[in-house]
Design a protein around this motif. Sequence first.
Motif, PDB file in Angstrom:
ATOM      1  N   LEU A  28       0.873  -1.176   0.000  1.00 14.59           N
ATOM      2  CA  LEU A  28       0.000   0.000   0.000  1.00 14.59           C
ATOM      3  C   LEU A  28       0.905   1.220   0.000  1.00 14.59           C
ATOM      4  O   LEU A  28       1.825   1.324   0.805  1.00 14.59           O
ATOM      5  N   GLY A  29       0.614   2.122  -0.871  1.00 13.98           N
ATOM      6  CA  GLY A  29       1.429   3.329  -0.941  1.00 13.98           C
ATOM      7  C   GLY A  29       2.718   3.047  -1.671  1.00 13.98           C
ATOM      8  O   GLY A  29       2.917   2.016  -2.287  1.00 13.98           O
ATOM      9  N   GLY A  30       3.582   3.972  -1.607  1.00 13.76           N
ATOM     10  CA  GLY A  30       4.869   3.837  -2.254  1.00 13.76           C
ATOM     11  C   GLY A  30       5.402   5.204  -2.604  1.00 13.76           C
ATOM     12  O   GLY A  30       4.658   6.161  -2.755  1.00 13.76           O
ATOM     13  N   ARG A  31       6.687   5.272  -2.686  1.00 17.10           N
ATOM     14  CA  ARG A  31       7.361   6.537  -2.944  1.00 17.10           C
ATOM     15  C   ARG A  31       7.371   6.877  -4.423  1.00 17.10           C
ATOM     16  O   ARG A  31       7.277   6.018  -5.285  1.00 17.10           O
ATOM     17  N   LEU A  32       7.534   8.158  -4.675  1.00 19.02           N
ATOM     18  CA  LEU A  32       7.621   8.648  -6.056  1.00 19.02           C
ATOM     19  C   LEU A  32       8.754   7.978  -6.822  1.00 19.02           C
ATOM     20  O   LEU A  32       8.612   7.684  -8.005  1.00 19.02           O
ATOM     21  N   ASP A  33       9.868   7.748  -6.150  1.00 24.87           N
ATOM     22  CA  ASP A  33      11.000   7.165  -6.870  1.00 24.87           C
ATOM     23  C   ASP A  33      10.777   5.695  -7.233  1.00 24.87           C
ATOM     24  O   ASP A  33      11.569   5.103  -7.936  1.00 24.87           O
ATOM     25  N   ARG A  34       9.658   5.122  -6.819  1.00 23.61           N
ATOM     26  CA  ARG A  34       9.267   3.777  -7.250  1.00 23.61           C
ATOM     27  C   ARG A  34       8.599   3.816  -8.628  1.00 23.61           C
ATOM     28  O   ARG A  34       8.593   2.832  -9.346  1.00 23.61           O
ATOM     29  N   VAL A  35       7.985   4.971  -8.954  1.00 31.41           N
ATOM     30  CA  VAL A  35       7.186   5.050 -10.178  1.00 31.41           C
ATOM     31  C   VAL A  35       7.800   5.958 -11.243  1.00 31.41           C
ATOM     32  O   VAL A  35       7.300   5.982 -12.373  1.00 31.41           O
ATOM     33  N   THR A  36       8.832   6.699 -10.899  1.00 29.49           N
ATOM     34  CA  THR A  36       9.471   7.578 -11.859  1.00 29.49           C
ATOM     35  C   THR A  36      10.935   7.770 -11.485  1.00 29.49           C
ATOM     36  O   THR A  36      11.308   7.595 -10.325  1.00 29.49           O
ATOM     37  N   THR A  37      11.725   8.097 -12.465  1.00 30.77           N
ATOM     38  CA  THR A  37      13.112   8.455 -12.195  1.00 30.77           C
ATOM     39  C   THR A  37      13.154   9.964 -12.045  1.00 30.77           C
ATOM     40  O   THR A  37      12.874  10.705 -12.991  1.00 30.77           O
ATOM     41  N   LEU A  38      13.445  10.403 -10.839  1.00 27.08           N
ATOM     42  CA  LEU A  38      13.476  11.828 -10.563  1.00 27.08           C
ATOM     43  C   LEU A  38      14.770  12.427 -11.098  1.00 27.08           C
ATOM     44  O   LEU A  38      15.851  11.918 -10.800  1.00 27.08           O
ATOM     45  N   PRO A  39      14.665  13.508 -11.879  1.00 26.46           N
ATOM     46  CA  PRO A  39      15.892  14.159 -12.345  1.00 26.46           C
ATOM     47  C   PRO A  39      16.753  14.585 -11.145  1.00 26.46           C
ATOM     48  O   PRO A  39      16.226  15.016 -10.123  1.00 26.46           O
ATOM     49  N   ALA A  40      18.057  14.477 -11.291  1.00 24.07           N
ATOM     50  CA  ALA A  40      18.968  14.798 -10.190  1.00 24.07           C
ATOM     51  C   ALA A  40      18.795  16.227  -9.688  1.00 24.07           C
ATOM     52  O   ALA A  40      19.002  16.500  -8.510  1.00 24.07           O
ATOM     53  N   ALA A  41      18.391  17.142 -10.556  1.00 22.44           N
ATOM     54  CA  ALA A  41      18.251  18.545 -10.167  1.00 22.44           C
ATOM     55  C   ALA A  41      16.968  18.833  -9.385  1.00 22.44           C
ATOM     56  O   ALA A  41      16.819  19.912  -8.815  1.00 22.44           O
ATOM     57  N   VAL A  42      16.027  17.884  -9.340  1.00 22.73           N
ATOM     58  CA  VAL A  42      14.822  18.064  -8.529  1.00 22.73           C
ATOM     59  C   VAL A  42      15.210  17.920  -7.067  1.00 22.73           C
ATOM     60  O   VAL A  42      15.922  16.989  -6.686  1.00 22.73           O
ATOM     61  N   ASP A  43      14.764  18.850  -6.251  1.00 19.65           N
ATOM     62  CA  ASP A  43      15.022  18.761  -4.812  1.00 19.65           C
ATOM     63  C   ASP A  43      14.029  17.767  -4.224  1.00 19.65           C
ATOM     64  O   ASP A  43      12.856  18.083  -4.034  1.00 19.65           O
ATOM     65  N   TYR A  44      14.490  16.544  -4.003  1.00 16.52           N
ATOM     66  CA  TYR A  44      13.637  15.448  -3.523  1.00 16.52           C
ATOM     67  C   TYR A  44      13.853  15.266  -2.037  1.00 16.52           C
ATOM     68  O   TYR A  44      14.975  15.031  -1.591  1.00 16.52           O
ATOM     69  N   ARG A  45      12.766  15.394  -1.279  1.00 17.16           N
ATOM     70  CA  ARG A  45      12.823  15.254   0.170  1.00 17.16           C
ATOM     71  C   ARG A  45      11.837  14.186   0.594  1.00 17.16           C
ATOM     72  O   ARG A  45      10.634  14.359   0.439  1.00 17.16           O
ATOM     73  N   ALA A  46      12.384  13.074   1.096  1.00 18.84           N
ATOM     74  CA  ALA A  46      11.543  11.946   1.493  1.00 18.84           C
ATOM     75  C   ALA A  46      11.572  11.766   3.006  1.00 18.84           C
ATOM     76  O   ALA A  46      12.634  11.799   3.623  1.00 18.84           O
ATOM     77  N   LEU A  47      10.408  11.597   3.554  1.00 14.58           N
ATOM     78  CA  LEU A  47      10.251  11.304   4.970  1.00 14.58           C
ATOM     79  C   LEU A  47      10.257   9.785   5.137  1.00 14.58           C
ATOM     80  O   LEU A  47       9.558   9.079   4.398  1.00 14.58           O
ATOM     81  N   ASP A  48      11.047   9.292   6.058  1.00 13.26           N
ATOM     82  CA  ASP A  48      10.994   7.872   6.389  1.00 13.26           C
ATOM     83  C   ASP A  48       9.784   7.709   7.308  1.00 13.26           C
ATOM     84  O   ASP A  48       9.909   7.704   8.527  1.00 13.26           O
ATOM     85  N   ALA A  49       8.614   7.629   6.692  1.00 10.50           N
ATOM     86  CA  ALA A  49       7.351   7.741   7.413  1.00 10.50           C
ATOM     87  C   ALA A  49       6.896   6.427   8.028  1.00 10.50           C
ATOM     88  O   ALA A  49       7.077   5.354   7.462  1.00 10.50           O
ATOM     89  N   HIS A  50       6.262   6.588   9.168  1.00  7.47           N
ATOM     90  CA  HIS A  50       5.549   5.477   9.797  1.00  7.47           C
ATOM     91  C   HIS A  50       4.182   5.361   9.121  1.00  7.47           C
ATOM     92  O   HIS A  50       3.656   6.342   8.596  1.00  7.47           O
ATOM     93  N   ALA A  51       3.597   4.191   9.195  1.00  6.82           N
ATOM     94  CA  ALA A  51       2.197   3.980   8.817  1.00  6.82           C
ATOM     95  C   ALA A  51       1.449   3.749  10.130  1.00  6.82           C
ATOM     96  O   ALA A  51       1.336   2.615  10.591  1.00  6.82           O
ATOM     97  N   PRO A  52       0.994   4.831  10.766  1.00  9.67           N
ATOM     98  CA  PRO A  52       0.485   4.736  12.134  1.00  9.67           C
ATOM     99  C   PRO A  52      -0.595   3.692  12.355  1.00  9.67           C
ATOM    100  O   PRO A  52      -0.550   2.947  13.338  1.00  9.67           O
ATOM    101  N   ARG A  53      -1.565   3.595  11.455  1.00  5.05           N
ATOM    102  CA  ARG A  53      -2.663   2.645  11.675  1.00  5.05           C
ATOM    103  C   ARG A  53      -2.203   1.205  11.537  1.00  5.05           C
ATOM    104  O   ARG A  53      -2.763   0.321  12.170  1.00  5.05           O
ATOM    105  N   SER A  54      -1.182   0.975  10.727  1.00  3.65           N
ATOM    106  CA  SER A  54      -0.675  -0.386  10.551  1.00  3.65           C
ATOM    107  C   SER A  54       0.353  -0.763  11.613  1.00  3.65           C
ATOM    108  O   SER A  54       0.423  -1.912  12.028  1.00  3.65           O
TER     109      SER A  54
END
Length: 183
Positions: A54-80
């Motif tokens: 369930l869910g998934g990060r952007l970098d799973r579905v696209t190759t982000l250009p290196a110049a894009v400022d990509y900020r990913a949270l190592d997020a919890h899934a609270p309900r799970s």
Amino acid sequence: MSVETGRTLIVGPANVGKTTATGELLEQWCSEHGTDGVVALDFAPEVERDGRILGGRLDRVTTLPAAVDYRALDAHAPRSEGADDEAALALARDNADRARALLVDAPADPTAVFVNDATIPFQADGDIGPLCEYCETAQLVVANAFESDELGTDDPVSRRERTALAALREWADRIVTLDEPRG
């Protein structure tokens, strides 16, 4: 789907292509306008439930250009992950604290902002103000958010997530609802 300006919110249940649609719009923007001022905020946890992700990060579905400022949270899934409502709320608060820090450190005055799983940082209190403030000067904002009862309705995290989602719906200029998996 194509967008050039304003705030677009993509909503739907799990696994209907919200992240993919967001990634496609990011690719389209970068292709047409370049990567200058592009920020991608990724708040998505990855959770396996009943043998599917369930869910998934952007970098799973696209190759982000290196110049894009990509900020990913190592997020919890609270309900799970939370053993009970209080533990889930504590995980949501941790997500909120770390997401706010991520926003504070993000580049000022972005041109285009792409947000994956936009309600995750606001499951603790429902206040989307920090995201709205950050995106205020952006020419384009594309955000996606989970909208479904499939993960719960009466727990504190779900109630606050619905509050955040309602606020995002009000804030958005256009809403795209996905309710079937994209082919």
